[in-house]
Scaffold this motif. Structure first.
Motif, short mmCIF file in Angstrom:
data_model
loop_
_atom_site.label_atom_id
_atom_site.label_comp_id
_atom_site.label_asym_id
_atom_site.label_seq_id
_atom_site.Cartn_x
_atom_site.Cartn_y
_atom_site.Cartn_z
N VAL A 137 0.84 -1.20 0.00
CA VAL A 137 0.00 0.00 0.00
C VAL A 137 0.87 1.25 0.00
O VAL A 137 0.68 2.16 -0.82
N ILE A 138 1.83 1.31 0.92
CA ILE A 138 2.67 2.50 1.05
C ILE A 138 3.53 2.70 -0.19
O ILE A 138 3.60 3.80 -0.75
N VAL A 139 4.21 1.64 -0.63
CA VAL A 139 5.10 1.77 -1.78
C VAL A 139 4.31 1.99 -3.07
O VAL A 139 4.70 2.79 -3.93
N GLY A 140 3.18 1.30 -3.20
CA GLY A 140 2.36 1.49 -4.40
C GLY A 140 1.88 2.92 -4.54
O GLY A 140 2.02 3.55 -5.59
N TRP A 141 1.31 3.48 -3.45
CA TRP A 141 0.84 4.86 -3.49
C TRP A 141 2.01 5.84 -3.67
O TRP A 141 1.89 6.85 -4.38
N ALA A 142 3.15 5.56 -3.03
CA ALA A 142 4.32 6.44 -3.16
C ALA A 142 4.79 6.50 -4.60
O ALA A 142 5.17 7.58 -5.10
N MET A 143 4.77 5.37 -5.28
CA MET A 143 5.16 5.35 -6.70
C MET A 143 4.19 6.17 -7.54
O MET A 143 4.60 6.95 -8.40
N VAL A 144 2.90 5.98 -7.28
CA VAL A 144 1.89 6.74 -8.04
C VAL A 144 2.05 8.24 -7.78
O VAL A 144 2.01 9.06 -8.72
N ILE A 145 2.24 8.63 -6.52
CA ILE A 145 2.42 10.05 -6.17
C ILE A 145 3.67 10.61 -6.83
O ILE A 145 3.65 11.71 -7.41
N GLY A 146 4.77 9.87 -6.75
CA GLY A 146 6.01 10.33 -7.39
C GLY A 146 5.86 10.47 -8.89
O GLY A 146 6.33 11.44 -9.49
N GLY A 147 5.19 9.49 -9.51
CA GLY A 147 4.97 9.55 -10.95
C GLY A 147 4.09 10.72 -11.36
O GLY A 147 4.36 11.42 -12.35
N LEU A 148 3.03 10.98 -10.57
CA LEU A 148 2.16 12.12 -10.86
C LEU A 148 2.89 13.44 -10.67
O LEU A 148 2.71 14.39 -11.44
N GLY A 149 3.75 13.50 -9.64
CA GLY A 149 4.51 14.71 -9.39
C GLY A 149 5.43 15.06 -10.55
O GLY A 149 5.50 16.21 -10.98
N LEU A 150 6.14 14.05 -11.08
CA LEU A 150 7.04 14.30 -12.21
C LEU A 150 6.26 14.53 -13.49
O LEU A 150 6.75 15.21 -14.41
N SER A 151 5.04 14.00 -13.57
CA SER A 151 4.21 14.20 -14.77
C SER A 151 3.87 15.67 -14.97
O SER A 151 3.65 16.11 -16.11
N VAL A 152 3.81 16.44 -13.89
CA VAL A 152 3.53 17.87 -14.01
C VAL A 152 4.63 18.56 -14.80
O VAL A 152 4.39 19.48 -15.58
N ILE A 153 5.87 18.11 -14.59
CA ILE A 153 7.02 18.70 -15.28
C ILE A 153 7.25 18.05 -16.64
O ILE A 153 7.57 18.72 -17.61
N HIS A 154 7.07 16.74 -16.68
CA HIS A 154 7.32 16.00 -17.92
C HIS A 154 6.18 15.01 -18.16
O HIS A 154 6.27 13.85 -17.75
N PRO A 155 5.10 15.43 -18.82
CA PRO A 155 3.98 14.53 -19.09
C PRO A 155 4.44 13.29 -19.86
O PRO A 155 5.16 13.42 -20.86
N PRO A 156 4.08 12.10 -19.41
CA PRO A 156 4.57 10.88 -20.05
C PRO A 156 4.10 10.68 -21.47
O PRO A 156 4.69 9.89 -22.22
N TRP A 157 3.02 11.36 -21.87
CA TRP A 157 2.53 11.19 -23.23
C TRP A 157 3.32 12.02 -24.25
O TRP A 157 3.13 11.86 -25.45
N GLN A 158 4.22 12.87 -23.76
CA GLN A 158 5.02 13.69 -24.67
C GLN A 158 6.29 12.95 -25.08
O GLN A 158 7.40 13.26 -24.67
N ILE A 159 6.12 11.95 -25.91
CA ILE A 159 7.25 11.18 -26.42
C ILE A 159 6.86 10.59 -27.77
O ILE A 159 5.69 10.29 -28.01
N ASP A 160 7.84 10.46 -28.65
CA ASP A 160 7.59 9.92 -29.98
C ASP A 160 7.70 8.40 -29.95
O ASP A 160 8.79 7.84 -30.00
N LEU A 161 6.58 7.73 -29.84
CA LEU A 161 6.57 6.27 -29.77
C LEU A 161 6.96 5.63 -31.10
O LEU A 161 7.31 4.44 -31.14
N ASN A 162 6.90 6.40 -32.19
CA ASN A 162 7.26 5.85 -33.50
C ASN A 162 8.73 5.46 -33.57
O ASN A 162 9.14 4.66 -34.41
N SER A 163 9.53 6.07 -32.68
CA SER A 163 10.97 5.76 -32.67
C SER A 163 11.28 4.49 -31.88
O SER A 163 12.41 4.01 -31.89
#
Length: 313
Positions: free
Chosen positions: A191-217
């Motif tokens: 529970v703690i590690v799972g939520w911590a990962m989600v929180i950390g990922g959401l926090g970095l998403s504000v600076i670098h949205p994960p959908w902003q990448i060229d998947l064609n490469s």
């Protein structure tokens, strides 16, 4: 302890440790040979692995804990702080050290965290300085010297940026380990590690949205590496480690967990063909040795202490 249960625990902790170690090397390959960058990989890894760990809790363990952790304001704030300053900091600094150096050096530098914790507790006068502490500090100093200089007093054999981020990674892991204690006493690790990962990922998403990448490469090999890092090197590795505590003692689990840096070193040198001098091998042996010294204790740490020390990935 049941013999079959012991074999299962041995398999789980060994597999988890090796997956952890290899995932750093696979991440290095992604940084060096593909369009994947640190921000995107850390964000994606945290979000997907965090959701998967919470799913395991929901399906296989006490699902009521998934949301009760948010009902107490103090606990909720602690969890957010842990996710951003602990989980995200550990992940990002570790990956940055890999990018500027290699997975072997990054992993070994991160394992300086126990020594940093010892020094912190001594300075805070929360523990006495023992001969065992002296041995671990000496091993850490010797290990760092040989690892970073390859025996030369006039130059570094590792890029300065890799050293900087690697030492920060150790410091972040030390904070992570100390800060997680109260939370892990109240709630399941997943529970703690799972939520911590989600929180950390959401926090970095504000600076670098994960959908902003060229998947064609991305090539099939790129996707295969990503699946390994996210699924096997993060979610499954952590899950296996926690499950191994059901049939092995924390001491046994800690000792077998030392396979992680060994796996990182071996795969970095023999798979990615990174140069590694004979004195660097000696440095690696010193740091792995200090881990064994810390684990080999007549009074093994409690399960919660062991979990805190290993939940960085």
């Amino acid at each position: 302890m049941d013999k079959s249960s012991g074999k299962k625990g041995l398999f789980l902790v060994t597999t988890g440790a090796v997956f952890w170690g290899i995932s750093g090397t696979v991440s290095q390959k992604l940084f060096q040979q593909t369009a994947v960058d640190i921000d995107w990989l850390v964000t994606t890894r945290l979000l997907i692995a965090g959701v998967l760990l919470l799913a395991v809790q929901w399906l296989a363990k006490d699902r009521s804990q998934l949301f009760v952790v948010w009902k107490n304001k103090k606990t909720a704030l602690q969890l957010v702080a842990f996710g951003l300053l602990g989980m995200l900091a550990v992940q990002y600094t570790y990956m940055a050290s890999i990018k500027y150096g290699n997975a072997a050096v990054a992993t070994l530098l991160q394992y300086l965290a126990p020594v940093m914790i010892i020094i912190y507790l001594i300075l805070r006068k929360q523990t006495d300085f023992t001969r065992k502490d002296l041995l671990t500090v000496l091993l850490a100093l010797a290990g760092c010297f040989f690892l970073l200089t390859d025996g030369s007093v006039s130059r570094l054999s590792v890029p300065a940026a890799a050293v900087f981020w690697g030492v920060l990674s150790g410091a972040a892991l030390a904070f992570y380990t100390l800060y997680a204690g109260p939370l892990l006493k109240q709630y399941d690790s997943l529970v703690i590690v799972g939520w911590a990962m989600v929180i950390g990922g959401l926090g970095l998403s504000v600076i670098h949205p994960p959908w902003q990448i060229d998947l064609n490469s991305f090539t099939p090999e790129t996707y295969a590496c990503l699946v390994f890092v996210i699924l096997f090197g993060t979610m499954i590795a952590f899950w296996f480690y926690i499950e191994s505590l059901q049939s092995l003692s924390p001491k046994e689990t800690s000792l077998l967990g030392s396979l992680e840096p060994l796996a990182a070193v071996l795969t970095t040198v023999f798979w990615l063909k990174e140069p590694f001098g004979r004195f660097q091998w000696l440095g690696a042996a010193c740091i792995i040795g200090l881990m064994l010294v810390l684990a080999w204790d007549k009074k093994p740490p409690s399960t919660n202490q062991t979990k805190r020390a290993r939940q960085k990935r």
